[in-house]
Write an enzyme that holds these catalytic residues in place. Structure first.
Site, short mmCIF file in Angstrom:
data_model
loop_
_atom_site.label_atom_id
_atom_site.label_comp_id
_atom_site.label_asym_id
_atom_site.label_seq_id
_atom_site.Cartn_x
_atom_site.Cartn_y
_atom_site.Cartn_z
N LYS A 1 -16.92 -2.33 -12.04
CA LYS A 1 -17.36 -2.66 -13.41
C LYS A 1 -16.26 -2.30 -14.41
CE LYS A 1 -20.02 0.35 -15.73
NZ LYS A 1 -19.53 0.76 -17.05
N ASN A 2 -15.70 -1.10 -14.26
CA ASN A 2 -14.76 -0.60 -15.27
C ASN A 2 -13.36 -1.19 -15.14
OD1 ASN A 2 -16.87 0.74 -16.33
ND2 ASN A 2 -16.25 2.77 -15.63
N ARG B 1 -20.68 -0.66 -25.12
CA ARG B 1 -19.59 -0.05 -25.89
C ARG B 1 -18.24 -0.61 -25.50
NH1 ARG B 1 -19.78 3.84 -28.17
NH2 ARG B 1 -17.71 4.44 -27.51
N CYS C 1 -23.60 7.27 -28.15
CA CYS C 1 -24.52 6.83 -27.10
C CYS C 1 -25.11 8.09 -26.46
CB CYS C 1 -23.81 5.98 -26.07
SG CYS C 1 -22.73 6.94 -25.02
N ARG D 1 -18.56 9.38 -28.55
CA ARG D 1 -17.74 8.24 -28.09
C ARG D 1 -16.90 7.62 -29.22
NH1 ARG D 1 -20.04 6.33 -23.38
NH2 ARG D 1 -18.02 5.44 -22.84
N ASP E 1 -17.90 10.27 -13.93
CA ASP E 1 -18.93 9.30 -13.53
C ASP E 1 -19.59 9.65 -12.20
OD1 ASP E 1 -17.17 6.38 -14.84
OD2 ASP E 1 -18.29 7.99 -15.82
N ARG F 1 -26.96 -2.06 -15.56
CA ARG F 1 -25.69 -2.27 -16.27
C ARG F 1 -24.52 -2.04 -15.34
NH1 ARG F 1 -24.74 1.28 -21.02
NH2 ARG F 1 -22.80 0.12 -20.80
C1 EPZ Z 1 -14.39 4.96 -19.73
O1 EPZ Z 1 -15.07 5.15 -20.93
C2 EPZ Z 1 -15.43 4.42 -18.75
N1 EPZ Z 1 -15.94 3.15 -19.25
C3 EPZ Z 1 -16.56 5.45 -18.62
O2 EPZ Z 1 -17.46 4.95 -17.67
C4 EPZ Z 1 -15.96 6.75 -18.09
O3 EPZ Z 1 -16.98 7.73 -18.02
C5 EPZ Z 1 -14.85 7.24 -19.05
O4 EPZ Z 1 -13.87 6.19 -19.21
C6 EPZ Z 1 -14.14 8.47 -18.53
O5 EPZ Z 1 -13.62 8.22 -17.25
C7 EPZ Z 1 -15.20 2.04 -19.08
O6 EPZ Z 1 -14.11 2.07 -18.54
C8 EPZ Z 1 -15.80 0.75 -19.59
P1 EPZ Z 1 -12.76 7.69 -22.73
P2 EPZ Z 1 -14.23 5.41 -22.28
O7 EPZ Z 1 -12.23 6.92 -23.91
O8 EPZ Z 1 -12.91 4.75 -22.20
C9 EPZ Z 1 -12.69 10.85 -26.23
C10 EPZ Z 1 -19.57 4.49 -16.78
O9 EPZ Z 1 -20.51 5.24 -16.48
N2 EPZ Z 1 -12.13 9.79 -27.08
O10 EPZ Z 1 -11.88 7.92 -21.56
O11 EPZ Z 1 -15.09 5.08 -23.43
C11 EPZ Z 1 -14.14 10.58 -25.86
O12 EPZ Z 1 -15.00 11.06 -26.86
C12 EPZ Z 1 -18.83 4.71 -18.07
O13 EPZ Z 1 -19.13 3.54 -16.10
C13 EPZ Z 1 -11.74 10.09 -28.37
O14 EPZ Z 1 -11.87 11.22 -28.82
O15 EPZ Z 1 -14.05 6.98 -22.21
C14 EPZ Z 1 -14.32 11.34 -24.57
O16 EPZ Z 1 -14.65 12.69 -24.86
C15 EPZ Z 1 -19.45 5.83 -18.89
N3 EPZ Z 1 -11.23 9.11 -29.17
C16 EPZ Z 1 -12.93 11.29 -23.93
O17 EPZ Z 1 -12.03 10.87 -24.97
C17 EPZ Z 1 -11.07 7.82 -28.70
O18 EPZ Z 1 -10.57 6.96 -29.46
C18 EPZ Z 1 -12.82 10.30 -22.79
O19 EPZ Z 1 -13.35 9.08 -23.27
C19 EPZ Z 1 -11.46 7.53 -27.36
C20 EPZ Z 1 -11.98 8.53 -26.57
#
Ligand code: EPZ
Length: 429
Positions: A22-23, A93, A117, A122, A306, A398
């Site tokens: 998915k990701n 998202r 969320c 996020r 995850d 999802r």
């Molecule tokens: C991706 O989400 C995945 N989703 C998530 O999978 C996964 O849990 C996550 O990466 C971590 O591995 C997809 O790839 C579609 P992040 P993402 O940006 O990119 C902070 C699932 O279950 N952050 O890596 O949204 C954020 O708050 C989903 O399949 C900022 O501060 O996660 C978090 O604490 C859930 N500012 C950390 O970084 C930003 O601009 C990691 O978030 C972006 C992120």
């Protein structure tokens, strides 16, 4: 609304096929917006999030053709509006991933700011800061990110925290920028590497994907390509964790064991026997109750956030006391209260759960809250004695293709039923 009703107590046994990730699919779908020619994507999983992405692309006027062999052809040459409205972004998202490609290819984009969320606030501040560093003008008005740019300019940008979709958004934007871009503190997830491989097939010049420093040399245009999405390492790990929680023997085929080394290491630490080949991995946990293990999530190649909820179920039935520490998201323990309803002994200590394993769990009605928490409740229901109803099953759909069919294939007593109970609001993770 629907729910999954599970009659527990069955050790899982058998073989399932991993779906496409998915990701990886979601960013690759967004990458099609960089083109005026079709992008053919193979091994696409049949998931709600993919359907939502296709609805969003169609809303923009992008042509999406589905073939029966899990392949999609996406043609952005017919795009008529560069926007992602709130009603679509709130259900997924990852819609934020259209921002970089639209800005790079079309010079403007109006994308709804994804709200928080279930698992955390996020934010997308790093996405926006990176695009501004490339010369974009970005304002947020009425919850809409309004981004404008001439041709983006290559730059050096250090991300203050590791962000998967942030890395992906900026890498896509940089492929059409004027000059070179260096992304520092980049996410190293396999899905980032898979996206880079797709972009290179489209004619992009990218070095270092999979490391913390990614270099992109901007091009004036990219061309159509064909890309096969890599197997879903989280789905693979989920079925293997289910084998350990139910003391079963499960093989996942059409996957890549190299993508989930940190997970496999922890599965082995429970005492399960792990075997693998080039495209399969087997867990045999039939010999004994799992041993307690300690988990601390971190960005790849660390232990995946995850996979955290799934390991909480293993800990709940393990012999001993485990600690599970979540360092990536600030609120990713909502499965804990639901597992306690099933008899799990869980003590929260800040961003750590201390879990004292019980010989067995007891079935109960439970509520799914986010994608991975939902599937952990399914695993708990299969491991438990008695009946478990997992409600708000849309969360699972999802991210897991035909989850009850695949679990039933492994011997689980599971069925999807209408859920006549009133439920509250729906917020995507
Ligand atoms: C991706 O989400 C995945 N989703 C998530 O999978 C996964 O849990 C996550 O990466 C971590 O591995 C997809 O790839 C579609 P992040 P993402 O940006 O990119 C902070 C699932 O279950 N952050 O890596 O949204 C954020 O708050 C989903 O399949 C900022 O501060 O996660 C978090 O604490 C859930 N500012 C950390 O970084 C930003 O601009 C990691 O978030 C972006 C992120």
């Amino acid at each position: 609304m629907e729910m999954l009703r599970i009659e527990g107590g069955t050790p899982l046994a058998g073989e399932v096929r991993a779906s496409g990730a998915k990701n990886a699919t979601l960013p690759v779908l967004a990458a099609s917006l960089l083109l005026d020619e079709p992008l053919i994507i193979e091994n696409v999983p049949h998931l709600e999030d993919v359907t939502t992405s296709n609805v969003l692309l169609a809303h923009m006027g992008v042509g999406v053709t589905m073939y029966d062999n899990m392949a999609l052809a996406v043609d952005a040459s017919t795009i008529v509006r560069c926007e992602a409205p709130y009603d679509l972004v709130k259900t997924m998202r990852a819609s934020i991933l259209v921002l970089g490609p639209l800005l790079a290819r079309r010079g403007h984009a109006d994308v709804s700011l994804p709200g928080g969320c279930a698992i955390g606030s996020r934010p997308v501040d790093i996405h926006l800061a990176g695009l501004e560093a490339m010369g974009a003008e970005i304002t947020v008005e009425g919850g809409i990110i309004k981004a404008r740019a001439g041709r983006l300019t290559g730059t050096r940008f250090a991300m203050e925290s590791v962000t998967v979709t942030g890395t992906e958004n900026l890498m896509m934007a940089a492929t059409l920028a004027d000059g070179d871009t260096v992304l520092e503190n980049a996410a190293r997830e396999p899905e980032v590497v898979d996206l880079a491989q797709c972009l290179v097939a489209m004619g992009a010049e990218i070095q270092g994907a999979g490391t913390s420093t990614i270099r992109i040399r901007g091009k004036s245009r990219l061309h159509g390509a064909r890309h096969r999405v890599l197997p879903d390492r989280i789905e693979t790990g989920t079925f293997l964790a289910a084998a350990v929680a139910t003391k079963g023997i499960v093989t996942v085929s059409q996957t890549d064991p190299a993508l989930l080394e940190a997970t496999a290491e922890k599965l082995a630490a429970t005492g399960a026997r792990i075997e693998s080949g080039s495209d399969w991995i087997r867990v045999d946990a039939s010999a004994q109750r799992p041993r307690a293990v300690n988990i601390r999530t971190s960005p790849y190649p660390g232990f995946a956030t995850d996979m955290q909820a799934q390991f909480c179920v293993i800990a709940a039935v393990a012999n001993g006391t485990s600690s599970v520490t979540e360092t990536v998201f600030e609120n990713r323990f909502m499965h804990a209260a639901e597992l306690e309803r099933m008899g799990a002994m869980i003590r929260p200590e800040g961003n750590t759960l201390v879990i004292t394993g019980q010989p067995t769990l007891t079935g109960a009605p439970v509520m799914a809250t986010d994608l991975r928490a939902s599937v952990s409740l399914v695993i708990a229901g299969i491991a438990a004695s008695g009946t478990t109803d997992v409600r708000r099953v849309y969360h699972i759909d999802r991210g897991y293709e035909c989850v009850e069919e695949k679990m039933a294939q492994l011997g689980a007593q599971i069925q999807r039923l209408p859920d006549k109970q009133p439920v509250g609001s729906t917020v995507a993770s």
